[in-house]
Scaffold this motif. Structure first.
Motif, PDB file in Angstrom:
ATOM      1  N   GLY A   1       3.970  11.142   1.151  1.00 57.51           N
ATOM      2  CA  GLY A   1       3.548  10.357   0.089  1.00 57.51           C
ATOM      3  C   GLY A   1       2.004   9.870   0.065  1.00 57.51           C
ATOM      4  O   GLY A   1       1.757   9.105  -0.757  1.00 57.51           O
ATOM      5  N   LEU A   2       1.214  10.591   0.927  1.00 60.54           N
ATOM      6  CA  LEU A   2      -0.249  10.139   0.906  1.00 60.54           C
ATOM      7  C   LEU A   2      -1.161  11.440   0.253  1.00 60.54           C
ATOM      8  O   LEU A   2      -0.522  12.625   0.072  1.00 60.54           O
ATOM      9  CB  LEU A   2      -0.639   9.846   2.510  1.00 60.54           C
ATOM     10  CG  LEU A   2       0.103   8.752   3.101  1.00 60.54           C
ATOM     11  CD1 LEU A   2       0.044   8.646   4.555  1.00 60.54           C
ATOM     12  CD2 LEU A   2      -0.365   7.411   2.324  1.00 60.54           C
TER      13      LEU A   2
ATOM     14  N   ALA B   1      -4.853  -6.341   3.534  1.00 65.45           N
ATOM     15  CA  ALA B   1      -4.970  -4.779   3.155  1.00 65.45           C
ATOM     16  C   ALA B   1      -5.935  -4.156   4.051  1.00 65.45           C
ATOM     17  O   ALA B   1      -6.042  -2.696   3.588  1.00 65.45           O
ATOM     18  CB  ALA B   1      -5.347  -4.881   1.648  1.00 65.45           C
TER      19      ALA B   1
ATOM     20  N   ARG C   1      -4.840   7.696   1.371  1.00 69.61           N
ATOM     21  CA  ARG C   1      -4.409   6.937   0.374  1.00 69.61           C
ATOM     22  C   ARG C   1      -3.170   7.167  -0.269  1.00 69.61           C
ATOM     23  O   ARG C   1      -2.630   8.585  -0.274  1.00 69.61           O
ATOM     24  CB  ARG C   1      -5.375   6.848  -0.813  1.00 69.61           C
ATOM     25  CG  ARG C   1      -6.655   6.354  -0.511  1.00 69.61           C
ATOM     26  CD  ARG C   1      -7.495   6.269  -1.338  1.00 69.61           C
ATOM     27  NE  ARG C   1      -9.084   5.781  -0.923  1.00 69.61           N
ATOM     28  CZ  ARG C   1      -9.660   4.748  -1.258  1.00 69.61           C
ATOM     29  NH1 ARG C   1      -8.790   3.795  -2.004  1.00 69.61           N
ATOM     30  NH2 ARG C   1     -10.641   4.425  -0.844  1.00 69.61           N
ATOM     31  N   PRO C   2      -1.982   6.352  -0.722  1.00 69.88           N
ATOM     32  CA  PRO C   2      -0.918   6.681  -1.315  1.00 69.88           C
ATOM     33  C   PRO C   2      -1.083   7.733  -2.466  1.00 69.88           C
ATOM     34  O   PRO C   2      -2.009   7.436  -3.322  1.00 69.88           O
ATOM     35  CB  PRO C   2      -0.300   5.524  -1.506  1.00 69.88           C
ATOM     36  CG  PRO C   2      -1.098   4.251  -1.231  1.00 69.88           C
ATOM     37  CD  PRO C   2      -2.361   4.909  -0.667  1.00 69.88           C
ATOM     38  N   VAL C   3      -0.344   8.539  -2.707  1.00 65.17           N
ATOM     39  CA  VAL C   3      -0.256   9.317  -4.108  1.00 65.17           C
ATOM     40  C   VAL C   3       0.086   8.387  -5.174  1.00 65.17           C
ATOM     41  O   VAL C   3       1.165   7.508  -5.106  1.00 65.17           O
ATOM     42  CB  VAL C   3       0.794  10.559  -3.924  1.00 65.17           C
ATOM     43  CG1 VAL C   3       0.910  10.918  -5.145  1.00 65.17           C
ATOM     44  CG2 VAL C   3       0.667  11.671  -2.845  1.00 65.17           C
ATOM     45  N   PRO C   4      -0.732   8.269  -6.358  1.00 58.57           N
ATOM     46  CA  PRO C   4      -0.420   7.471  -7.252  1.00 58.57           C
ATOM     47  C   PRO C   4       0.825   7.695  -7.820  1.00 58.57           C
ATOM     48  O   PRO C   4       1.303   8.751  -7.890  1.00 58.57           O
ATOM     49  CB  PRO C   4      -1.905   7.678  -8.232  1.00 58.57           C
ATOM     50  CG  PRO C   4      -2.594   8.594  -7.531  1.00 58.57           C
ATOM     51  CD  PRO C   4      -2.129   9.145  -6.454  1.00 58.57           C
ATOM     52  N   VAL C   5       1.459   6.373  -8.294  1.00 62.24           N
ATOM     53  CA  VAL C   5       2.922   6.350  -8.869  1.00 62.24           C
ATOM     54  C   VAL C   5       2.794   7.079 -10.239  1.00 62.24           C
ATOM     55  O   VAL C   5       3.936   7.556 -10.817  1.00 62.24           O
ATOM     56  CB  VAL C   5       3.517   4.863  -8.844  1.00 62.24           C
ATOM     57  CG1 VAL C   5       3.730   4.363  -7.511  1.00 62.24           C
ATOM     58  CG2 VAL C   5       2.458   4.164  -9.453  1.00 62.24           C
TER      59      VAL C   5
ATOM     60  N   VAL D   1       5.158  -4.172  -9.692  1.00 64.40           N
ATOM     61  CA  VAL D   1       5.526  -3.117  -8.692  1.00 64.40           C
ATOM     62  C   VAL D   1       5.554  -4.019  -7.244  1.00 64.40           C
ATOM     63  O   VAL D   1       6.350  -3.934  -6.559  1.00 64.40           O
ATOM     64  CB  VAL D   1       4.531  -1.985  -8.471  1.00 64.40           C
ATOM     65  CG1 VAL D   1       5.037  -1.053  -7.297  1.00 64.40           C
ATOM     66  CG2 VAL D   1       4.615  -1.202  -9.861  1.00 64.40           C
TER      67      VAL D   1
ATOM     68  N   GLY E   1      -2.578   5.310 -11.015  1.00 65.30           N
ATOM     69  CA  GLY E   1      -1.775   4.034 -10.493  1.00 65.30           C
ATOM     70  C   GLY E   1      -0.568   3.355 -11.259  1.00 65.30           C
ATOM     71  O   GLY E   1      -0.554   3.903 -12.478  1.00 65.30           O
ATOM     72  N   ALA E   2      -0.034   2.364 -10.951  1.00 67.13           N
ATOM     73  CA  ALA E   2       1.051   1.716 -11.677  1.00 67.13           C
ATOM     74  C   ALA E   2       0.375   1.352 -13.114  1.00 67.13           C
ATOM     75  O   ALA E   2       1.125   0.990 -14.082  1.00 67.13           O
ATOM     76  CB  ALA E   2       1.642   0.530 -10.990  1.00 67.13           C
ATOM     77  N   GLY E   3      -0.810   0.983 -12.949  1.00 68.23           N
ATOM     78  CA  GLY E   3      -1.442   0.436 -14.386  1.00 68.23           C
ATOM     79  C   GLY E   3      -2.068   1.604 -15.243  1.00 68.23           C
ATOM     80  O   GLY E   3      -2.947   1.425 -16.345  1.00 68.23           O
TER      81      GLY E   3
ATOM     82  N   GLU F   1       0.814  -3.460 -12.098  1.00 66.10           N
ATOM     83  CA  GLU F   1       0.788  -3.304 -10.527  1.00 66.10           C
ATOM     84  C   GLU F   1       1.584  -4.492  -9.994  1.00 66.10           C
ATOM     85  O   GLU F   1       2.207  -4.306  -9.269  1.00 66.10           O
ATOM     86  CB  GLU F   1      -0.757  -3.319 -10.239  1.00 66.10           C
ATOM     87  CG  GLU F   1      -1.496  -2.332 -10.448  1.00 66.10           C
ATOM     88  CD  GLU F   1      -2.795  -1.996  -9.903  1.00 66.10           C
ATOM     89  OE1 GLU F   1      -3.473  -1.097 -10.381  1.00 66.10           O
ATOM     90  OE2 GLU F   1      -3.108  -2.850  -9.242  1.00 66.10           O
TER      91      GLU F   1
ATOM     92  N   GLY G   1       0.837  -1.382   0.120  1.00 70.86           N
ATOM     93  CA  GLY G   1      -0.095  -0.127   0.076  1.00 70.86           C
ATOM     94  C   GLY G   1       0.808   1.207  -0.090  1.00 70.86           C
ATOM     95  O   GLY G   1       0.661   2.229  -0.864  1.00 70.86           O
ATOM     96  N   ARG G   2       1.784   1.219   0.798  1.00 71.69           N
ATOM     97  CA  ARG G   2       2.877   2.207   0.895  1.00 71.69           C
ATOM     98  C   ARG G   2       3.577   2.648  -0.487  1.00 71.69           C
ATOM     99  O   ARG G   2       3.832   3.757  -0.807  1.00 71.69           O
ATOM    100  CB  ARG G   2       3.930   2.121   1.816  1.00 71.69           C
ATOM    101  CG  ARG G   2       3.195   2.194   3.010  1.00 71.69           C
ATOM    102  CD  ARG G   2       2.801   3.623   3.741  1.00 71.69           C
ATOM    103  NE  ARG G   2       3.631   4.544   3.732  1.00 71.69           N
ATOM    104  CZ  ARG G   2       3.534   5.793   3.559  1.00 71.69           C
ATOM    105  NH1 ARG G   2       2.309   6.095   4.003  1.00 71.69           N
ATOM    106  NH2 ARG G   2       4.499   6.657   3.788  1.00 71.69           N
ATOM    107  N   ALA G   3       3.555   1.369  -1.455  1.00 80.34           N
ATOM    108  CA  ALA G   3       4.076   1.805  -2.723  1.00 80.34           C
ATOM    109  C   ALA G   3       2.993   2.108  -3.671  1.00 80.34           C
ATOM    110  O   ALA G   3       3.430   2.502  -4.742  1.00 80.34           O
ATOM    111  CB  ALA G   3       4.724   0.435  -3.195  1.00 80.34           C
ATOM    112  N   GLY G   4       1.949   2.460  -3.256  1.00 83.43           N
ATOM    113  CA  GLY G   4       0.855   3.210  -3.985  1.00 83.43           C
ATOM    114  C   GLY G   4      -0.035   2.183  -5.054  1.00 83.43           C
ATOM    115  O   GLY G   4      -0.635   2.347  -5.929  1.00 83.43           O
ATOM    116  N   ILE G   5       0.151   1.024  -4.406  1.00 82.47           N
ATOM    117  CA  ILE G   5      -1.019  -0.145  -5.037  1.00 82.47           C
ATOM    118  C   ILE G   5      -1.888  -0.428  -4.276  1.00 82.47           C
ATOM    119  O   ILE G   5      -1.805  -0.790  -2.989  1.00 82.47           O
ATOM    120  CB  ILE G   5       0.189  -1.612  -5.202  1.00 82.47           C
ATOM    121  CG1 ILE G   5       1.343  -1.028  -6.113  1.00 82.47           C
ATOM    122  CG2 ILE G   5      -0.529  -2.610  -6.171  1.00 82.47           C
ATOM    123  CD1 ILE G   5       1.004  -0.825  -7.638  1.00 82.47           C
ATOM    124  N   GLU G   6      -2.977  -0.370  -4.534  1.00 82.53           N
ATOM    125  CA  GLU G   6      -4.201  -1.001  -4.181  1.00 82.53           C
ATOM    126  C   GLU G   6      -4.870  -2.323  -4.713  1.00 82.53           C
ATOM    127  O   GLU G   6      -5.479  -2.334  -5.779  1.00 82.53           O
ATOM    128  CB  GLU G   6      -5.127  -0.046  -4.461  1.00 82.53           C
ATOM    129  CG  GLU G   6      -6.066   0.197  -3.009  1.00 82.53           C
ATOM    130  CD  GLU G   6      -7.101   1.612  -2.988  1.00 82.53           C
ATOM    131  OE1 GLU G   6      -7.560   2.019  -4.206  1.00 82.53           O
ATOM    132  OE2 GLU G   6      -7.275   2.147  -2.117  1.00 82.53           O
TER     133      GLU G   6
END
Lengths: 342, 342
Positions: free
Chosen positions: B18-19, A258, B106-110, A180, B171-173, A177, A133-138
């Motif tokens: 980072g949130l 999560a 929530r995390p800031v999207p990457v 990551v 997000g990553a995707g 995702e 989650g801290r890496a920005g993935i949900e």
């Protein structure tokens, strides 16, 4: 739809239109939508898609005096009046009898990617799940299974590690995702497997699905359901192990990582007539632990009868009194599901 | 946090870790978290991340009799007792005074990917926005701007098309999702641009952000806020244009397309003392249209004073009576924000 519809049947019917009902309680094949709404049921996918409440748009319900009311709407958003839909969801049948529900369906994801990672310790797995989650993935789901549960499922599984973390990403960005997630897990995991094949994914998830049947072979499981802030997950895991050791009560833990929702499962000898004192004491300490870590008695299973005695501890006297006032406003004569929840 | 914290200030403070605070009402630079919670404010990003309610975990509030209550929890999930947090969120100050809130960050999207697509008609843009969801994509935002609004912002923008659809995936995707969106929009759009550069993205989103200031230059805007099931969005757009023509009242429409939430904006000559009858009639027909399409009077702005007269139409008499009973249970003497909402 009527409340007696089995959750899995709804999901299948939605599937014919390329849609799905996102909440997936483990009981989906048996439980009804009405029951899911009454308890605000969770499930694996609520990591990404929220709990039952987040998929209920509107309800029809019969009040204690026989009046039929409609709540909510058919739209995704809406703020006309108080949110009675949310109030009835999770009220365990104590405020009204739900007779119809309008739920939100979501498109079936175009792709999924599933990871299975083994760790040397349950804490390490819990820390790693928090790092996702801290890496920005949900992720769509993130499930933790501890070593004793792995052993109960299959000793060969336990030999692969002291804890298993299963993660599924879904949607068009699933593969990106998952990459990551794999990078986040790599430094602390002893092994990480990824698959985008649905059949392989099911075989990875099988370990999680087999957990409860495996524990039922060992004895009578008492499934706890605490939730803690996600940053305290590893700490909760450590403390639960200490409680288990102190009372000499075996505690098997799986977790919806999560959400910070842990299911510490106390397994009791089936030959015993009831729950031994040590098991009650361990359960009580687990509840107290949840509250001490800023958490809750019940993440998704509800209060029912079993946890009634703990409710006031969590709510505090003022909120507890206010909840009773709401109950009286709905049901002055106490005819609806008496003796439950509050 | 205290309720007087400005929403944008909270979001900035979260950013240092980072949130982010996901709900982004257009008023974020001015509005407070307490106000956002009282109205259950929406915003652009709630297409993916939900409305304010979905980011509020717990509240502290003062009841009408001065009692301080705590509601909710610090965990993502939890089902102990009734969901008073959801009940107070959006209650427009009529049930309690919120004095503190615990919100979900929530995390800031990457990564983000932003698309701008022009269409020959607003209906075509609305249809295309619906197709995005049907293709299994849940964008972070999907905003529709109609031709008259484009013209008000900049006539050159209007020359590019009769409607603009802005979509952001995050997000990553994000890039993979944006590719799917571009494919979905291509057959009906006259032009589609995509960027993953945040500065370019801001310039694409600028059109949307400039809409209201541009309309304010034309006169006094009365911003409506209906929501309809997403499948009825194109129909709503068509009907609103007919209402506008019938009453000879200019209606400018922007929409949070992914929520089915439309803001038809009636712009009135500033030299007039009040709202002309034709404008009231058009507004009334827009509300009636929303209800006829299975929608709601207010997607995110709330009832306040202006829409009170319509509330009973949407709720129906039984739910309206129940809402008043809840109001009385909380505030028997009617001291909290009298005359609002119900």
């Amino acid at each position: 739809m009527e409340p007696g519809v089995i959750t899995a049947v709804l999901d299948r019917a939605a599937g014919a239109h390329g849609l799905r009902y996102a909440p997936d309680p483990a009981s989906a094949a048996l439980s009804t939508i009405g029951g899911n709404i009454a308890t605000n049921a969770g499930g694996l996918r609520c990591a990404k898609y929220g709990v039952t409440r987040d998929s209920v748009l509107g309800l029809e319900a019969v009040l204690a005096d026989g009046t039929v009311v409609g709540t909510g709407r058919r739209t995704v958003k809406g703020v006309t009046g108080y949110d009675l839909t949310a109030l009835l969801t999770g009220s365990e049948g104590t405020l009204a009898v739900i007779t119809s529900a309008t739920v939100r369906l979501r498109p079936v994801p175009v792709a999924t990617a599933t990871l299975a990672a083994f760790f040397d310790s349950f804490e390490a797995a819990a820390e790693a799940s928090y790092a996702i989650g801290r890496a920005g993935i949900e992720p769509a789901l993130a499930e933790l299974v501890d070593g004793p549960v792995l052993h109960a499922i299959d000793p060969a599984l336990r030999e692969r590690g002291a804890a298993l973390l299963l993660v599924q990403c879904d949607g068009a960005g699933a593969a990106a995702e998952a990459e990551v997630v794999a990078r986040v897990l790599a430094p602390s995991a002893t092994a990480v497997e990824t698959t985008t094949d649905p059949v392989e994914a099911e075989s990875l998830l099988a370990a999680r699905r087999l957990a409860l049947p495996a524990l039922e072979r060992l004895g009578r499981p008492l499934i706890e359901d605490i939730a803690v802030p996600r940053s305290r997950l590893a700490e909760a895991v450590r403390e639960i192990r200490a409680i288990s050791a102190r009372h000499d009560v075996p505690v098997f833990t799986i977790a919806h990582a999560a959400d910070g929702n842990l299911h510490p499962i106390i397994v009791v000898d089936r030959s015993l007539p009831g729950l031994p004192d040590a098991a009650w004491e361990a359960a009580g300490e687990i509840f107290a632990l949840a509250l001490r870590l800023g958490g809750t008695l019940t993440g998704e299973h509800g209060v029912g009868v079993l946890k009634r005695q703990w409710v006031a501890d969590e709510l505090g006297p003022a909120a507890h009194a206010l909840q009773r006032r709401i109950k009286r406003a709905f049901d002055p004569r106490g005819v609806l599901n008496p003796g439950k929840c509050l």
